[in-house]
Design a protein around this motif. Structure first.
Motif, PDB file in Angstrom:
ATOM      1  N   GLN A  27       6.130 -12.022   8.349  1.00 29.47           N
ATOM      2  CA  GLN A  27       5.096 -11.275   7.634  1.00 29.47           C
ATOM      3  C   GLN A  27       5.795 -10.105   6.939  1.00 29.47           C
ATOM      4  O   GLN A  27       6.719  -9.505   7.503  1.00 29.47           O
ATOM      5  CB  GLN A  27       4.026 -10.724   8.584  1.00 29.47           C
ATOM      6  N   ALA A  28       5.356  -9.782   5.719  1.00 31.58           N
ATOM      7  CA  ALA A  28       5.984  -8.673   5.005  1.00 31.58           C
ATOM      8  C   ALA A  28       5.017  -8.078   3.993  1.00 31.58           C
ATOM      9  O   ALA A  28       4.237  -8.802   3.370  1.00 31.58           O
ATOM     10  CB  ALA A  28       7.254  -9.149   4.288  1.00 31.58           C
ATOM     11  N   ILE A  29       5.079  -6.771   3.836  1.00 31.60           N
ATOM     12  CA  ILE A  29       4.351  -6.072   2.777  1.00 31.60           C
ATOM     13  C   ILE A  29       5.331  -5.149   2.073  1.00 31.60           C
ATOM     14  O   ILE A  29       5.941  -4.271   2.690  1.00 31.60           O
ATOM     15  CB  ILE A  29       3.164  -5.255   3.319  1.00 31.60           C
ATOM     16  N   LEU A  30       5.485  -5.366   0.783  1.00 30.06           N
ATOM     17  CA  LEU A  30       6.380  -4.574  -0.060  1.00 30.06           C
ATOM     18  C   LEU A  30       5.556  -3.554  -0.841  1.00 30.06           C
ATOM     19  O   LEU A  30       4.474  -3.877  -1.340  1.00 30.06           O
ATOM     20  CB  LEU A  30       7.123  -5.497  -1.021  1.00 30.06           C
ATOM     21  N   ILE A  31       6.062  -2.337  -0.954  1.00 35.26           N
ATOM     22  CA  ILE A  31       5.397  -1.291  -1.734  1.00 35.26           C
ATOM     23  C   ILE A  31       6.110  -1.153  -3.070  1.00 35.26           C
ATOM     24  O   ILE A  31       7.301  -0.816  -3.119  1.00 35.26           O
ATOM     25  CB  ILE A  31       5.440   0.066  -1.006  1.00 35.26           C
ATOM     26  N   ASP A  32       5.396  -1.414  -4.167  1.00 29.78           N
ATOM     27  CA  ASP A  32       5.907  -1.141  -5.506  1.00 29.78           C
ATOM     28  C   ASP A  32       5.503   0.300  -5.844  1.00 29.78           C
ATOM     29  O   ASP A  32       4.392   0.567  -6.317  1.00 29.78           O
ATOM     30  CB  ASP A  32       5.301  -2.136  -6.502  1.00 29.78           C
ATOM     31  N   HIS A  33       6.397   1.239  -5.557  1.00 35.05           N
ATOM     32  CA  HIS A  33       6.075   2.652  -5.734  1.00 35.05           C
ATOM     33  C   HIS A  33       5.818   2.995  -7.197  1.00 35.05           C
ATOM     34  O   HIS A  33       5.001   3.877  -7.497  1.00 35.05           O
ATOM     35  CB  HIS A  33       7.206   3.522  -5.186  1.00 35.05           C
ATOM     36  N   THR A  34       6.493   2.319  -8.116  1.00 34.89           N
ATOM     37  CA  THR A  34       6.351   2.628  -9.534  1.00 34.89           C
ATOM     38  C   THR A  34       4.936   2.354 -10.033  1.00 34.89           C
ATOM     39  O   THR A  34       4.341   3.153 -10.767  1.00 34.89           O
ATOM     40  CB  THR A  34       7.361   1.822 -10.367  1.00 34.89           C
ATOM     41  N   ARG A  35       4.369   1.213  -9.622  1.00 31.71           N
ATOM     42  CA  ARG A  35       3.049   0.810 -10.102  1.00 31.71           C
ATOM     43  C   ARG A  35       1.927   1.094  -9.108  1.00 31.71           C
ATOM     44  O   ARG A  35       0.751   0.896  -9.425  1.00 31.71           O
ATOM     45  CB  ARG A  35       3.057  -0.681 -10.450  1.00 31.71           C
ATOM     46  N   GLY A  36       2.269   1.533  -7.903  1.00 29.64           N
ATOM     47  CA  GLY A  36       1.258   1.806  -6.890  1.00 29.64           C
ATOM     48  C   GLY A  36       0.585   0.553  -6.378  1.00 29.64           C
ATOM     49  O   GLY A  36      -0.626   0.541  -6.128  1.00 29.64           O
ATOM     50  N   VAL A  37       1.381  -0.503  -6.191  1.00 26.33           N
ATOM     51  CA  VAL A  37       0.856  -1.806  -5.795  1.00 26.33           C
ATOM     52  C   VAL A  37       1.505  -2.254  -4.498  1.00 26.33           C
ATOM     53  O   VAL A  37       2.703  -2.037  -4.270  1.00 26.33           O
ATOM     54  CB  VAL A  37       1.114  -2.850  -6.909  1.00 26.33           C
ATOM     55  N   LEU A  38       0.708  -2.890  -3.636  1.00 20.79           N
ATOM     56  CA  LEU A  38       1.198  -3.513  -2.411  1.00 20.79           C
ATOM     57  C   LEU A  38       1.321  -5.015  -2.645  1.00 20.79           C
ATOM     58  O   LEU A  38       0.433  -5.634  -3.235  1.00 20.79           O
ATOM     59  CB  LEU A  38       0.235  -3.253  -1.251  1.00 20.79           C
ATOM     60  N   ILE A  39       2.435  -5.600  -2.177  1.00 22.26           N
ATOM     61  CA  ILE A  39       2.719  -7.023  -2.396  1.00 22.26           C
ATOM     62  C   ILE A  39       2.989  -7.654  -1.041  1.00 22.26           C
ATOM     63  O   ILE A  39       3.973  -7.312  -0.379  1.00 22.26           O
ATOM     64  CB  ILE A  39       3.929  -7.209  -3.321  1.00 22.26           C
ATOM     65  N   GLY A  40       2.112  -8.565  -0.618  1.00 25.63           N
ATOM     66  CA  GLY A  40       2.201  -9.106   0.733  1.00 25.63           C
ATOM     67  C   GLY A  40       2.577 -10.570   0.765  1.00 25.63           C
ATOM     68  O   GLY A  40       2.220 -11.359  -0.119  1.00 25.63           O
ATOM     69  N   GLY A  41       3.298 -10.952   1.809  1.00 28.37           N
ATOM     70  CA  GLY A  41       3.636 -12.342   2.063  1.00 28.37           C
ATOM     71  C   GLY A  41       3.378 -12.680   3.515  1.00 28.37           C
ATOM     72  O   GLY A  41       3.557 -11.838   4.402  1.00 28.37           O
ATOM     73  N   SER A  42       2.944 -13.923   3.772  1.00 27.05           N
ATOM     74  CA  SER A  42       2.658 -14.382   5.135  1.00 27.05           C
ATOM     75  C   SER A  42       3.171 -15.802   5.287  1.00 27.05           C
ATOM     76  O   SER A  42       3.067 -16.622   4.367  1.00 27.05           O
ATOM     77  CB  SER A  42       1.152 -14.324   5.409  1.00 27.05           C
TER      78      SER A  42
END
Length: 528
Positions: A502-517
């Protein structure tokens, strides 16, 4: 980017908050905790406790837990070790006198005191907003009414362990048979206990009727556990350990978990130009297998309760990784690792959550073997873990079973970042595989530019230290398998898919969370 002509998953994108875990009901309830005003810690607690019902073979309140927490507004990461200790009366000489050369699941010495509940209480008290009563509410409801058994869970529990005591048979089987896909599974007695813990706190578990219930099961099995052992259980706060991998910082929980070994594998692999290789090709998988074998040899020599090990600095030193990397033959598998490493070495469910304020948590919670020790308590059906199987019985070894010691653990939460700024919370389940899995996931993203879902989906191989085989998933081509065999790797099929991430990446530049399961499990990433 994935080929949309083929089956697969896309990463999940959201802005307000996200959860990734291995069962959809747990993911839904964790996200609901966020929507109800809770933070990432509240979400993780809500989801994790429910996983003890949704995936009873994997986890439960009779297990242990580790967590990494990044508070909102800070890039400091705090570690929580909620692993329990061996009973004070543990006697390694007595274990050896039984003729034991290892501590198997079902043996009373395999049961260390469960630490997870104290950990949940400490997390909620220090970081939570909603309180345990709200966080436990979904679990209490589901534990009372039941959940349908999911397909991966049904596959995992198809065989009832021979170690089951009568209480485990009564609480965890359907009249002695394993539950199947779609069967409704409930634990109403544990719902009652969760209500007590929510109101009374950790003492409702570690003293009184619940502790007596667990002690009765342990004494019937021949255990030396006491009420004092349960009452003394306490989770401890700490500081993560870290290493750089090609510009990315990897943060791991310190021992007694095997996070140091994930860092060691990554550092060994950093000595090679993996990015120039086929990510699923012979050479990449060969180098990863050799690095894993060398690092796990170090684990088996040194890793232990931090109060009893002295080699952490050596395990995490860059020069140790360089020396081990020099032992790797790029064209041939090492048959026996230990003799080569003598000169160098002389002298283990996961839920991750991120909220709208930037708090992040990676939490891993386990009973170790399938259904743990197979010992359940009679009244509440608390299934006891077998983390004591992580000890050895070698005299003088830092991980020798002993009184009040924490055993070596396989389970490890993870985070990563760049330039001192955390940008991902992640973890890889799968027992022995986890340290290798962390390095593999990070390498997939850093060396091959994969997004979190692609990095999780990619096929896996594992140089299993127990079987001695190079286990390779079916996603690896027959040609690559043959090439690895020609290099001397004893190639085999794993008994099931390797691990679950499981992983959640933070795109700090765009303010977006990107998740994988992981599709190897039944869960998902969800955001809002």
């Amino acid at each position: 980017m994935r080929d949309f002509h083929l089956p697969g998953r896309s990463p999940v994108y959201a802005t307000n908050g996200m959860v990734a875990t291995s069962h959809p009901l747990a993911a839904v309830e964790a996200v609901q905790a966020l929507r109800d005003g809770g933070n990432a810690v509240d979400a993780a607690i809500a989801g994790a406790v429910l996983l003890g019902l949704c995936e009873p073979q994997m986890t439960g309140i009779g297990g242990d837990m580790f967590a990494l927490v990044k508070p909102a507004g800070s890039n400091e990461v705090i570690a929580l070790n909620a692993s329990g200790r061996a009973p004070a009366a543990t006697d390694p000489d007595a274990l050896r006198a039984e003729g034991l050369n290892k501590i198997a699941p079902g043996h009373p010495a395999s049961v260390t005191i469960p630490g997870a509940i104290d950990g949940f209480c400490k997390l909620s008290e220090r970081f939570g907003r909603l309180g345990l009563e709200r966080c436990f509410a979904p679990s209490i409801r589901y534990f009372e009414t039941g959940v349908p058994i999911a397909p991966r869970v049904a596959a995992d529990i198809a065989q009832t362990p021979e170690t089951f005591n009568n209480a485990a048979i009564r609480h965890y089987t359907k009249d002695g048979r394993a539950y199947g896909t779609g069967d409704i599974f409930a634990l109403p007695a544990q719902a009652e206990l969760l209500k007590r813990i929510a109101i009374e706190g950790r003492d409702a578990f570690y003293t009184g009727e619940a502790a007596d219930d667990m002690l009765a099961a342990l004494r019937a099995a021949g255990g030396v556990h006491t009420a004092e052992d349960f009452a003394a259980t306490e989770a401890t706060w700490g500081t993560p350990i870290s290493a750089a991998y090609r510009g990315r910082d990897i943060l791991e929980h310190p021992p007694n978990g095997q996070g140091a070994i994930a860092l060691l594998i990554a550092r060994i692999l950093a000595e090679f130009d993996l990015g120039s290789l086929d990510p699923n090709g012979v050479q990449r998988l060969h180098l990863e297998a050799e690095a894993t074998k060398l690092a796990y040899d170090a684990r088996n020599r040194f890793l232990a309760d931090p109060e009893h090990m002295t080699a952490l600095d050596r395990l995490t030193a860059p020069e140790t990784a360089r020396k081990l990397a020099d032992l790797i033959d790029p064209a041939r598998a090492i048959a026996k690792v230990a003799p080569l490493t003598e000169a160098v070495h002389r002298d283990t469910i996961l839920i991750t959550a991120i909220d709208r304020d930037g708090m992040a948590i990676s939490l891993i919670y386990s009973i170790f073997a399938t259904f743990g020790a197979g010992l359940a308590s009679d009244r509440f059906g608390i299934l006891l873990h077998n983390r004591g199987s992580g000890f050895n019985v070698t005299p003088g070894h830092p991980n020798e079973a002993g009184p009040n010691k924490r055993p070596m653990h396989t389970i490890i939460p993870g985070m990563s970042g760049r330039s001192g700024r955390i940008d991902m919370a992640f973890g890889v389940m799968g027992g022995q595989y986890q340290a290798c899995g962390h390095a593999h996931l990070i390498s997939n993203m850093v060396d091959f530019g994969m997004d979190p879902q692609e990095a999780i989906d990619a096929p896996r191989a594992f140089a299993d230290p127990i079987s001695g085989k190079l286990q390779i998933e079916r996603g690896v081509s027959d040609g690559v398998r043959a090439g690895l065999a020609e290099m001397g790797h004893p190639v085999s099929d794993p008994p099931s898919a390797i691990g679950g991430a499981q992983a959640i990446l933070i795109d700090h530049t765009r303010g977006v969370l990107i998740g994988g399961s992981d599709p190897r499990k039944d869960g998902c990433a969800l955001g809002y």
